[in-house]
Design a protein around this motif. Structure first.
Motif, mmCIF file in Angstrom:
data_model
loop_
_atom_site.group_PDB
_atom_site.id
_atom_site.type_symbol
_atom_site.label_atom_id
_atom_site.label_comp_id
_atom_site.label_asym_id
_atom_site.label_seq_id
_atom_site.Cartn_x
_atom_site.Cartn_y
_atom_site.Cartn_z
ATOM 1 N N LEU A 1 -20.461 -31.322 23.532
ATOM 2 C CA LEU A 1 -21.575 -31.073 22.611
ATOM 3 C C LEU A 1 -22.732 -32.054 22.796
ATOM 4 O O LEU A 1 -23.897 -31.679 22.654
ATOM 5 C CB LEU A 1 -21.044 -31.179 21.170
ATOM 6 C CG LEU A 1 -22.035 -30.932 20.048
ATOM 7 C CD1 LEU A 1 -22.486 -29.466 20.044
ATOM 8 C CD2 LEU A 1 -21.406 -31.287 18.697
ATOM 9 N N ARG B 1 -26.547 -34.252 18.278
ATOM 10 C CA ARG B 1 -27.527 -33.415 17.567
ATOM 11 C C ARG B 1 -28.705 -34.342 17.275
ATOM 12 O O ARG B 1 -28.659 -35.144 16.355
ATOM 13 C CB ARG B 1 -26.913 -32.889 16.265
ATOM 14 C CG ARG B 1 -25.683 -32.013 16.443
ATOM 15 C CD ARG B 1 -26.031 -30.620 16.928
ATOM 16 N NE ARG B 1 -27.047 -29.979 16.108
ATOM 17 C CZ ARG B 1 -26.811 -29.309 14.982
ATOM 18 N NH1 ARG B 1 -25.596 -29.145 14.571
ATOM 19 N NH2 ARG B 1 -27.798 -28.773 14.289
ATOM 20 N N SER C 1 -23.742 -19.919 24.514
ATOM 21 C CA SER C 1 -23.864 -20.261 23.090
ATOM 22 C C SER C 1 -25.137 -19.622 22.555
ATOM 23 O O SER C 1 -26.073 -19.379 23.336
ATOM 24 C CB SER C 1 -23.964 -21.783 22.948
ATOM 25 O OG SER C 1 -24.421 -22.138 21.667
ATOM 26 N N TYR D 1 -33.072 -29.775 17.930
ATOM 27 C CA TYR D 1 -32.081 -30.838 17.682
ATOM 28 C C TYR D 1 -30.718 -30.563 18.318
ATOM 29 O O TYR D 1 -29.752 -31.228 18.001
ATOM 30 C CB TYR D 1 -31.939 -31.131 16.172
ATOM 31 C CG TYR D 1 -33.271 -31.448 15.536
ATOM 32 C CD1 TYR D 1 -33.880 -32.679 15.741
ATOM 33 C CD2 TYR D 1 -33.937 -30.501 14.774
ATOM 34 C CE1 TYR D 1 -35.131 -32.966 15.209
ATOM 35 C CE2 TYR D 1 -35.188 -30.777 14.231
ATOM 36 C CZ TYR D 1 -35.781 -32.001 14.447
ATOM 37 O OH TYR D 1 -37.008 -32.276 13.936
ATOM 38 N N TRP D 2 -30.638 -29.561 19.214
ATOM 39 C CA TRP D 2 -29.388 -29.360 19.954
ATOM 40 C C TRP D 2 -29.515 -29.932 21.373
ATOM 41 O O TRP D 2 -28.579 -29.864 22.165
ATOM 42 C CB TRP D 2 -29.005 -27.881 20.010
ATOM 43 C CG TRP D 2 -28.368 -27.404 18.730
ATOM 44 C CD1 TRP D 2 -29.001 -27.111 17.557
ATOM 45 C CD2 TRP D 2 -26.973 -27.183 18.490
ATOM 46 N NE1 TRP D 2 -28.086 -26.715 16.612
ATOM 47 C CE2 TRP D 2 -26.841 -26.746 17.150
ATOM 48 C CE3 TRP D 2 -25.831 -27.302 19.273
ATOM 49 C CZ2 TRP D 2 -25.603 -26.440 16.585
ATOM 50 C CZ3 TRP D 2 -24.592 -26.986 18.710
ATOM 51 C CH2 TRP D 2 -24.495 -26.566 17.370
ATOM 52 N N ALA E 1 -27.154 -21.256 21.046
ATOM 53 C CA ALA E 1 -28.147 -22.315 21.299
ATOM 54 C C ALA E 1 -28.737 -22.211 22.705
ATOM 55 O O ALA E 1 -29.711 -22.897 23.011
ATOM 56 C CB ALA E 1 -27.503 -23.687 21.106
ATOM 57 N N TYR F 1 -27.296 -29.919 25.043
ATOM 58 C CA TYR F 1 -26.326 -28.817 24.931
ATOM 59 C C TYR F 1 -27.058 -27.478 25.037
ATOM 60 O O TYR F 1 -26.679 -26.599 25.823
ATOM 61 C CB TYR F 1 -25.563 -28.922 23.602
ATOM 62 C CG TYR F 1 -24.567 -27.810 23.378
ATOM 63 C CD1 TYR F 1 -23.279 -27.887 23.911
ATOM 64 C CD2 TYR F 1 -24.900 -26.674 22.648
ATOM 65 C CE1 TYR F 1 -22.361 -26.866 23.714
ATOM 66 C CE2 TYR F 1 -23.993 -25.643 22.444
ATOM 67 C CZ TYR F 1 -22.722 -25.743 22.976
ATOM 68 O OH TYR F 1 -21.813 -24.723 22.776
ATOM 69 N N ALA F 2 -28.132 -27.333 24.236
ATOM 70 C CA ALA F 2 -28.895 -26.080 24.247
ATOM 71 C C ALA F 2 -29.472 -25.827 25.637
ATOM 72 O O ALA F 2 -29.373 -24.715 26.179
ATOM 73 C CB ALA F 2 -30.011 -26.134 23.207
ATOM 74 N N ALA G 1 -20.108 -30.439 15.365
ATOM 75 C CA ALA G 1 -21.494 -29.968 15.196
ATOM 76 C C ALA G 1 -21.839 -29.745 13.719
ATOM 77 O O ALA G 1 -22.986 -29.921 13.316
ATOM 78 C CB ALA G 1 -21.705 -28.681 15.999
ATOM 79 N N TYR G 2 -20.837 -29.324 12.939
ATOM 80 C CA TYR G 2 -21.065 -29.007 11.510
ATOM 81 C C TYR G 2 -20.025 -29.735 10.657
ATOM 82 O O TYR G 2 -19.117 -29.109 10.092
ATOM 83 C CB TYR G 2 -20.976 -27.491 11.283
ATOM 84 C CG TYR G 2 -22.050 -26.710 11.981
ATOM 85 C CD1 TYR G 2 -23.283 -26.484 11.381
ATOM 86 C CD2 TYR G 2 -21.844 -26.198 13.257
ATOM 87 C CE1 TYR G 2 -24.281 -25.769 12.038
ATOM 88 C CE2 TYR G 2 -22.834 -25.484 13.923
ATOM 89 C CZ TYR G 2 -24.047 -25.274 13.306
ATOM 90 O OH TYR G 2 -25.038 -24.574 13.949
ATOM 91 N N ALA H 1 -33.249 -23.780 19.612
ATOM 92 C CA ALA H 1 -32.284 -24.519 18.795
ATOM 93 C C ALA H 1 -32.731 -25.979 18.707
ATOM 94 O O ALA H 1 -32.193 -26.837 19.412
ATOM 95 C CB ALA H 1 -30.892 -24.402 19.405
ATOM 96 N N TYR I 1 -33.389 -38.567 21.961
ATOM 97 C CA TYR I 1 -32.124 -38.213 22.630
ATOM 98 C C TYR I 1 -31.732 -39.303 23.641
ATOM 99 O O TYR I 1 -32.528 -39.655 24.517
ATOM 100 C CB TYR I 1 -32.274 -36.867 23.352
ATOM 101 C CG TYR I 1 -30.959 -36.132 23.509
ATOM 102 C CD1 TYR I 1 -30.550 -35.200 22.571
ATOM 103 C CD2 TYR I 1 -30.112 -36.404 24.577
ATOM 104 C CE1 TYR I 1 -29.330 -34.548 22.698
ATOM 105 C CE2 TYR I 1 -28.891 -35.759 24.707
ATOM 106 C CZ TYR I 1 -28.511 -34.832 23.766
ATOM 107 O OH TYR I 1 -27.301 -34.192 23.887
#
Ligand SMILES: NC(=O)c1ccc[n+]([C@@H]2O[C@H](COP(=O)([O-])OP(=O)(O)OC[C@H]3O[C@@H](n4cnc5c(N)ncnc54)[C@H](OP(=O)(O)O)[C@@H]3O)[C@@H](O)[C@H]2O)c1
Length: 225
Positions: free
Chosen positions: A88, A91, A135, A144-145, A137, A148-149, A189-190, A142, A97
């Motif tokens: 991941l 976030r 995904s 703030y991903w 994403a 990964y996005a 992630a959540y 997306a 980043y």
């Protein structure tokens, strides 16, 4: 018996696929970075004869090559390749980043898909299938991903061009967004989400089996479950 090679089979979606396909009589070869987890997988499944495991970091080209060669030695040619392993990262905004996390996510999620696929193509059977786990994403903006996005947008693009390149070999290629699924990655992630509100990984495994029975015409498959 058909042959499956799948990366990241020790937990989450990968593990559910390993279990279901073994039950369906497939030969399965999988990998992960942690040896203990691979040993645990074999023991918990009571050492099935048709399951082969090897430590591999898909983002390391030598490790990826060794894993594919191991699978070829154990299974012969492949009916199905699932590029499932990914991480991941953070976030976080692009501005904040961390560079090292960015590089690691791209190394595993994107380079890893390239290496495993490149080395596996010569061993794919005619009429075989490649599924790259994508995904939401990687399909819609997306924020703030971060990496990964971006890696999953890369996986979508990779799948599109590869599907054209492999038409001559009659190999179908898909980018599959499995939708929200109850796994470690989802929980990271959540963290405030109740895991019971999202579907279990076994549902994704069942969907993949269905997808093989009726192969879609589109390359990018979006499934929310
Ligand atoms: N869960 C969701 O809601 C969701 C939604 C959309 C897309 N997806 C995608 O679905 C796929 C599976 O996700 P998941 O939620 O099941 O993830 P997960 O629970 O974090 O499992 C990831 C698996 O990949 C392995 N792995 C990670 N890095 C690796 C590497 N460098 N080399 C080899 N194996 C590696 C892990 O084992 P080790 O750590 O031991 O290496 C583990 O077996 C991923 O591609 C993910 O992006 C998931």
């Amino acid at each position: 018996m058909p042959n499956l090679i799948i990366t990241g089979g020790t937990r989450g979606i990968g593990r559910a696929v390993v279990e279901l396909f073994l039950k369906e009589g497939w030969n399965v070869c999988t990998c992960a970075r942690k040896e203990e987890a691979l040993k645990g997988l074999k023991e918990e499944l009571k050492n099935p004869k048709n399951l082969y495991v090897k430590v591999c970091d898909v983002g390391d080209k030598n490790s990826a090559k060794a894993f594919v060669e191991f699978c070829k030695e154990k299974l012969g040619n492949f009916d199905l390749l699932i590029n499932n392993a990914s991480i991941l990262g953070e976030r976080e905004s692009i501005e904040n980043y961390p560079e090292d996390v960015w590089e690691e996510v791209i190394r595993i999620n994107l380079n890893g898909v390239f290496y495993i696929t490149k080395y596996a193509i010569p061993y794919m059977k005619e009429g075989g299938v490649i599924i790259n786990m994508s995904s939401g994403a990687g399909k819609r903006s997306a924020p703030y991903w971060g990496a990964y996005a971006v890696s999953k947008f890369g996986v979508e693009g990779f799948s599109l061009l590869l599907s054209e390149e492999l038409k001559g070999k009659k190999i179908k290629v898909y980018a599959l967004n499995p939708g929200a699924t109850r796994t470690q990655m989802r929980a990271k992630a959540y963290p405030r989400e109740d895991p019971l509100t999202v579907k279990p990984p076994e549902k994704v495994a069942e969907f993949i089996l269905l997808l093989l029975k009726k192969l879609p015409q589109v390359v990018s498959v979006d499934w929310e479950g």
